[in-house]
Design a protein around this motif. Structure first.
Motif, short mmCIF file in Angstrom:
data_model
loop_
_atom_site.label_atom_id
_atom_site.label_comp_id
_atom_site.label_asym_id
_atom_site.label_seq_id
_atom_site.Cartn_x
_atom_site.Cartn_y
_atom_site.Cartn_z
N PRO A 11 -7.29 -0.35 -7.22
CA PRO A 11 -6.09 0.32 -7.06
C PRO A 11 -4.90 -0.64 -6.79
O PRO A 11 -5.24 -1.87 -6.97
CB PRO A 11 -6.26 0.95 -5.59
CG PRO A 11 -7.64 0.74 -5.45
CD PRO A 11 -8.29 -0.57 -5.92
N GLY A 12 -3.68 -0.11 -6.43
CA GLY A 12 -2.48 -0.99 -6.30
C GLY A 12 -1.60 -0.76 -7.26
O GLY A 12 -1.61 -1.29 -8.53
N HIS A 13 -0.29 -0.32 -6.95
CA HIS A 13 0.87 0.07 -8.07
C HIS A 13 2.21 -0.39 -7.83
O HIS A 13 3.09 -0.48 -8.55
CB HIS A 13 0.79 1.49 -8.44
CG HIS A 13 1.24 2.30 -7.42
ND1 HIS A 13 0.11 3.11 -6.76
CD2 HIS A 13 2.29 3.04 -7.16
CE1 HIS A 13 0.98 3.99 -5.92
NE2 HIS A 13 2.23 3.72 -6.21
N PHE A 64 -5.53 -0.43 4.99
CA PHE A 64 -5.82 0.73 4.62
C PHE A 64 -6.49 1.54 5.64
O PHE A 64 -6.05 2.94 5.75
CB PHE A 64 -7.20 0.77 3.43
CG PHE A 64 -6.83 -0.12 2.30
CD1 PHE A 64 -5.72 0.02 1.72
CD2 PHE A 64 -7.73 -1.10 1.96
CE1 PHE A 64 -5.43 -0.64 0.44
CE2 PHE A 64 -7.57 -1.64 0.61
CZ PHE A 64 -6.24 -1.42 -0.14
N ARG A 84 -6.66 8.48 -2.53
CA ARG A 84 -7.56 7.97 -3.53
C ARG A 84 -8.63 7.15 -3.38
O ARG A 84 -9.94 7.32 -3.87
CB ARG A 84 -6.25 7.16 -4.34
CG ARG A 84 -7.00 6.48 -5.63
CD ARG A 84 -5.94 5.83 -6.44
NE ARG A 84 -4.93 7.00 -7.08
CZ ARG A 84 -3.61 6.69 -6.46
NH1 ARG A 84 -3.17 5.71 -5.83
NH2 ARG A 84 -2.71 7.80 -6.97
N ILE A 85 -8.67 6.29 -2.30
CA ILE A 85 -9.66 5.52 -1.85
C ILE A 85 -10.58 6.20 -0.83
O ILE A 85 -11.93 6.21 -1.08
CB ILE A 85 -9.02 4.44 -0.99
CG1 ILE A 85 -8.31 3.42 -1.90
CG2 ILE A 85 -10.14 3.62 -0.18
CD1 ILE A 85 -7.38 2.31 -1.13
N ILE A 106 0.92 -1.15 -0.01
CA ILE A 106 -0.05 -0.09 0.18
C ILE A 106 0.89 1.10 0.03
O ILE A 106 1.85 1.50 0.78
CB ILE A 106 -0.89 0.21 1.20
CG1 ILE A 106 -1.76 -1.23 1.42
CG2 ILE A 106 -1.81 1.28 1.10
CD1 ILE A 106 -2.56 -1.31 2.65
N CYS A 107 0.67 2.04 -0.89
CA CYS A 107 1.35 3.27 -1.15
C CYS A 107 0.43 4.53 -0.20
O CYS A 107 -0.72 4.44 -0.09
CB CYS A 107 1.57 3.86 -2.41
SG CYS A 107 2.43 5.53 -2.75
N GLY A 120 -3.04 0.99 -11.40
CA GLY A 120 -3.67 1.37 -10.05
C GLY A 120 -4.31 2.68 -9.87
O GLY A 120 -4.82 2.70 -8.96
N SER A 121 -4.18 3.37 -10.69
CA SER A 121 -4.78 5.03 -10.53
C SER A 121 -5.61 5.11 -11.89
O SER A 121 -6.66 5.94 -11.80
CB SER A 121 -3.94 5.84 -10.26
OG SER A 121 -3.07 6.06 -11.25
N SER A 179 -0.14 7.28 -1.29
CA SER A 179 -1.01 7.75 -2.14
C SER A 179 -2.41 7.23 -2.34
O SER A 179 -3.15 7.59 -2.86
CB SER A 179 -0.45 8.09 -3.60
OG SER A 179 -0.10 6.74 -4.34
N ASP A 180 -2.13 5.68 -2.03
CA ASP A 180 -3.45 4.89 -2.02
C ASP A 180 -4.56 5.37 -1.17
O ASP A 180 -5.85 5.08 -1.58
CB ASP A 180 -3.51 3.57 -1.85
CG ASP A 180 -2.47 2.83 -3.17
OD1 ASP A 180 -2.80 3.08 -4.12
OD2 ASP A 180 -1.57 1.96 -2.79
#
Length: 353
Positions: free
Chosen positions: A56-58, A331, A43-44, A36-37, A109-110, A39-40
């Protein structure tokens, strides 16, 4: 397959969806580990994504299980990391192979479905093969490590230079790891959590090189530890106007400020601090994403070489490992700050089979 699907702001569901079909030039990756970044989380929960629904998820690694048309069949069965940015290959920066600055990129992921799922479809040209002794967990940290390396390589650091890292989130800690590996001796860091202090000490930094901004006068501490000169290089990894001002104010004449942290608000400098950019002839540099060129000298291969040689140990920064089905717990930990964390990761429960 099972996936975490974002249907709108705050509307994240763990559900059964169709397994992706790799398109032309793409491969299907079975996700083995996905981090998990930071930035996630917005975004969520706060901003949403560019399109919904979205997986999501990169930050991830896995195994290629299927290839699409025009994707080299020899990727099949390979253990891989994945560069998440998909450049347009047309715009000005792309023409100069500066893909991290692409004007019209897509992003796993975005802007298209990502890795908080059992499978994800990705362009074959975004793959990097993993040596057998590099774990999936380590490889899932290739992306944030490459971001840290990209920031570090934006500036030339001399052997006698004093270097300050302000902000010890994941990127800040990884930056410390790579600066130490690169041989930087006069390294100072500023954090605000006991867990950060413990983390930098595990990385090899002495206790005296850590400043706790909660209990210490950061300004005086920097002056005291740089003989009143300021840092030759200062990495701002927070993204707040206060730490931006602090960074400019405490960089030595002819020094270099590297802005790493994503801004959390409008950024502004007091007039006397702005004057220091002029009078001290400071260099203020931005950094964004990482360079992936499928070449030995790019940021991703720089990281992978050091992983392969066991010169870095990013797994020490993984604080939580969760099965995909329980990833919402991660999260929420990051959103609500209910406990200390560095890197929270989803892992395939059949990872090592």
């Amino acid at each position: 397959m099972k996936a975490w699907v974002l249907h709108g702001i705050g509307d994240l569901r763990y559900e059964t969806v169709e397994e992706p079909v790799p398109g032309t030039g793409e491969v299907l990756v079975r996700v083995k580990a996905a981090g998990i970044c930071g930035s996630d989380i917005p975004r969520i929960y706060r901003t949403g994504a560019y399109t919904h629904p979205l997986v999501p998820g990169h930050e991830f690694s896995g195994v290629v299980v299927k290839t699409g048309a025009d994707a080299a069949a020899d990727w099949l069965g390979k253990r891989v990391g994945v560069f998440p940015l998909i450049p347009c290959k047309i715009c000005g920066p792309c023409q100069k192979r500066q893909y991290e600055m692409c004007r019209n990129y897509s992003y796993i992921g975005s802007r298209r479905d990502g890795a908080f799922a059992e499978y994800v479809s990705v362009p074959a040209e975004n793959l990097i093969a993993l040596p057998e002794h590099v774990t999936f967990e380590e490889a899932a940290m290739l992306e944030p490590m490459a971001v840290a390396v990209h920031a570090m390589r934006r500036v030339s650091i001399g052997p006698a230079d004093s270097v300050v890292v302000c902000g010890l989130g994941t990127i800040g800690l990884l930056l410390v790891m790579f600066l130490l590996e690169a041989g930087v001796e006069d390294l100072l860091v500023i954090g605000n959590k006991e867990s950060q202090q413990k983390a930098v000490q595990r990385l090899g930094l002495s206790p005296e090189a850590y400043c706790d901004s909660r209990t210490q006068d950061v300004s005086r501490w920097i002056w005291d530890h740089t003989d009143g000169q300021g840092a030759e290089v200062l990495f701002e990894c927070v993204g707040k106007k206060e730490t931006y001002a602090l960074s400019v104010d405490h960089t030595a004449p002819a020094g270099h400020v590297v802005l790493v942290g994503n801004p959390s608000s409008d950024m502004a400098l007091p007039k006397p601090v702005y004057w220091k950019i002029l009078r001290n002839q400071l260099r203020v540099t931005g950094t964004w994403n990482s360079a992936f060129l499928q070449e030995a000298e790019d940021d991703w291969h720089y990281v992978l070489d050091r992983l392969s040689d066991k010169k870095i140990a990013p797994a020490d920064l993984i604080t939580h490992q969760l099965p995909l089905s329980e990833l919402e717990c991660g999260f929420r930990i990051m959103r609500d700050k209910t406990e200390d964390y560095v890197k929270i990761m989803a892992i395939d429960e059949k990872m090592h089979t």
